[in-house]
Scaffold this active site. Structure first.
Site, short mmCIF file in Angstrom:
data_model
loop_
_atom_site.label_atom_id
_atom_site.label_comp_id
_atom_site.label_asym_id
_atom_site.label_seq_id
_atom_site.Cartn_x
_atom_site.Cartn_y
_atom_site.Cartn_z
N ALA A 509 0.83 -1.21 0.00
CA ALA A 509 0.00 0.00 0.00
C ALA A 509 0.86 1.25 0.00
CB ALA A 509 -0.94 -0.01 1.20
N GLU A 689 1.31 -7.21 8.42
CA GLU A 689 1.95 -8.28 9.20
C GLU A 689 2.27 -7.88 10.63
OE1 GLU A 689 4.50 -10.55 5.78
OE2 GLU A 689 4.69 -8.38 5.92
#
Length: 728
Positions: A509, A689
């Site tokens: 992103a 993550e």
């Protein structure tokens, strides 16, 4: 013409002053309706006319060579079109960002379950039956399948800092502990799939892939064709978690068969094949040594680990990654061993390194807190790094201490009872905490932005694997160009578009988004010139341009189409500053005193991810990571047959991912209002993550707080919890 931007210095916080009001909001996904109504075309959904069906044949020996494939053994199956194998077949998917073909074994077998051939028929059922019945001859060889006893072990040069012996010997409190984690499967909802169709000399492949730019080169290399003859489409991906980073057997075999048959071929891996033939997370054996002085300041921190992989695979899980910068110590020591064996090869699975390494580190920190007689929260706060201990780099933005203190306040950490004193009937109640850290980076990415009187179009080969790329790029373009979301169209995952980073490493992103941002910023400069104002004075909102005491409809400033293509990449800030996401996890669990069952009652995660681009998708990513951490702590474990090394629990009935019944309804996620000026021009950091990093440790520490059971071999199943309670 492509505008090239390097992140050499912090950029103005333009998104703090734009007026459209899209960035950072919980805007719904533009692709959401198509997904829930079944109109989104995933890789296997598109069936060209005359499409044939292929099913992979997998090796039934662990190591050796295929000596014969008897196509006559299945010749009687109606609709059979052929059996395909040979030198172009790949043994496993490419590792992430490889950009070249994975190993092509040319008849050699390196692990049980390795794809060795493809049976193609007019129907899926016929292809499946053919793959099951095909007679294959082997010349078998001895194979080692146990990483603990592997004879071939590679050892990296240790990374060190300070005088270890001096720091360790003068410590007031020490912990010396070993920790084991099992292998994990990515277990994405959508299985790996590909539809290959040759159009003359050119290949069109629809695949379920995470990194289209790299995948194009990998597939071309595997087939020995020029990359410009390969086009990949991957507009919708039903989860990847690292397992779809590189091109794999389903895509290569489909392309081989389609070329030979001169018709489209679809290959979809069965769930068991996904487990057998797709990269898994390695098991780990970790040895941690931590020591403090009398004031609770870390003197020594060592993290050694042993992982494993197939011979010839360069990837090794970076287990100690976060241990190298989360806390500061006078002496630090990190080392890794890689055992070579003949199991399904290992690769990147969500948060490679941190998903397993931070669990061990944060459990060890809790153990050290007990040895030192210090509150676990206070021990962490006393030792938070203010710069990267191993490189000396300053952090672009580091708010770990704020995450810990504010998270503790919201969770009620100060009000918790003493360990082992709270019970509700047969259930023992406890709380635990852990830090979270995950390196952040800006990767080379490009995007094209087109602006017309009707709206904007964004084009990039970036993928959306369920993470929200369609939404985030819509918001960035809309915010920068002053357009409502309905007037922005995002086109993704076509290899003919400008090449982006792809989805992986939590950098997608920010990297692809920065390319859209820079391209849109260039368009803003053109618009400012046409309006007659300085770019800094330009305000765009709802299709209206304002600046220099002038207001005009945006459409009046556009003559046909404004197009800008931008490519961004890391620069000097990556050399001068370290960038990482940070966070804090808190958990409350109940442990049954007689059965060892663990029920997670509530979890809270508070994170520093820089600028939040979409609150809804960021929260979903953090929640998903926390749930994965729960599964890793309590249920997930790959089991290998000790004779052949193959994965025994190779489906979702036997490999236990966390289900709704395992996850508490009280799951809280929030983000600190942070900007990391050295990370990228949007001041954002990765989130995909970070949520998994350390979350399992908070649960394990809560189990200890409730019951005294310190489980050091995951997952913490009831039998292990009971045994640890008895030892305690």
């Amino acid at each position: 013409m492509t505008f090239e931007f390097k992140m050499d210095e912090p950029q103005a916080r333009l998104l703090d002053s734009t007026r459209q009001g899209l960035i950072g909001t919980a805007m719904p996904r533009p692709d959401g309706l198509a997904k829930v109504t079944g109109t989104a075309d995933y890789a296997a959904d598109h069936l060209p006319e005359g499409c044939a069906h292929g099913v992979l044949v997998r090796a039934t020996v662990t190591r050796g060579r295929v000596t014969s494939i008897d196509e006559k053994s299945i010749a009687g199956i109606p609709g059979l079109l052929g059996v395909f194998h040979g030198p172009h077949f790949v043994r496993n998917p490419a590792q992430g960002t490889a950009g070249e073909s994975p190993i092509r074994p040319d008849g050699e077998v390196h692990y049980h379950g390795q794809p060795i051939a493809l049976v193609v028929a007019e129907t899926f059922e016929a292809a499946r039956d053919g793959a099951l019945r095909l007679a294959v001859g082997y010349e078998s060889e001895p194979a080692e399948v146990d990483p603990d006893t592997a004879s071939e072990v590679e050892r990296d040069d240790p990374q060190t800092r300070g005088d270890w012996d001096d720091a360790w010997n003068r410590a007031a409190a020490r912990v010396d502990v070993t920790f084991r984690t099992p292998g994990h499967a990515a277990a994405a909802m959508e299985p790996h799939a590909a539809v290959a169709e040759w159009q003359g000399e050119n290949l069109l492949l629809r695949g379920s892939l995470q990194m289209v730019a790299f995948n194009r080169y990998e597939l071309a290399d595997a087939l020995d064709v020029a990359p410009e003859r390969v086009r990949i489409l991957s507009p919708y991906v039903g989860g990847g978690f690292g397992s779809k980073l590189g091109i794999g057997a389903e895509a290569v075999s489909a392309a081989i068969a389609a070329r030979e048959l001169d018709c489209p071929v679809r290959v979809v891996m069965a769930r068991q094949t996904v487990f057998d033939a797709v990269l898994r997370r390695t098991e780990t054996h970790q040895h941690l040594r931590l020591a403090t002085d009398g004031d609770g300041k870390l003197l020594a921190l060592a993290h050694h680990d042993r992982v494993s992989n197939l011979p010839g695979e360069a990837f090794s899980e970076p287990v100690s990654s976060a241990s190298q910068f989360t806390y500061d110590a006078l002496a630090m020591h990190f080392a890794q061993e890689v055992a070579r064996h003949h199991r399904t090869p290992s690769g990147s699975v969500r948060a490679p390194g941190e998903a397993v390494g931070m669990v061990a580190l944060e459990v060890a920190m809790d153990m050290l807190a007990k040895e030192a007689g210090i509150d676990p929260l206070d021990l962490r706060l006393r030792n938070v790094s203010t710069s990267h201990p191993m490189t000396g780099q300053a952090f672009g933005e580091q708010r770990l201490a704020d995450c810990l203190t504010e998270g503790a306040r919201r969770f009620g950490w100060a009000d918790r009872p003493a360990p082992g004193t709270r019970a509700e009937g047969d259930w023992l109640i406890g709380t635990g905490m852990a830090a979270a850290a995950r390196p952040n980076g800006l990767q080379d990415s490009a995007a094209r932005v087109r602006l017309t009187a009707q709206g904007a179009v964004v084009e990039t080969d970036m993928t959306d694997i369920g993470t929200g790329t369609y939404a985030i790029l819509t918001q960035i373009a809309g915010e920068m160009l002053g357009l409502p979301a309905e007037q922005v169209e995002v086109r993704l995952a076509d290899s003919d578009y400008p090449q982006a980073s792809g989805s992986g490493g939590s950098f997608g992103a920010s990297s692809a988004g920065s390319a859209v941002y820079i391209a849109a910023r260039a368009i803003r400069e053109t618009l400012a010139g046409r309006l007659g104002c300085a770019p800094d004075d330009l305000a765009l909102q709802d299709g209206i341009a304002r600046g220099g005491n002038v207001e005009r409809p945006l459409a009046e400033l556009i003559d046909g189409e404004l197009v800008e293509t931008a490519k961004v990449g890391p620069g000097k800030t990556a050399e001068t500053h370290a960038s990482s996401g940070f966070g804090a996890h808190f958990a409350e669990v109940a442990v049954h005193r007689w059965t060892g069952e663990v029920r997670v009652r509530r979890m809270l995660g508070l994170f520093d991810i820089g600028r939040v681009l979409n609150e809804r998708t960021a929260r979903g990513q953090a929640l998903g990571g926390m749930v994965w951490g729960l599964g890793g702590a309590l249920t997930e474990m790959l089991e290998h047959d000790p004779r052949t090394g193959h994965i025994a629990n190779r489906d979702l009935a036997n490999y236990h991912v966390a289900a709704h019944a395992d996850v508490p309804s009280d799951m809280q996620v929030d983000f600190l209002p942070v900007r990391d000026d050295h990370a990228n021009p949007m001041q954002s950091k990765g989130v995909g993550e970070l949520g998994i990093s350390g979350s399992g440790a908070a649960i394990l520490n809560a189990i200890y707080d409730a019951s005294g059971a310190r489980v050091l071999e995951l997952p913490a199943t009831p039998d292990k919890v009971i045994a640890a309670m008895e030892r305690a």
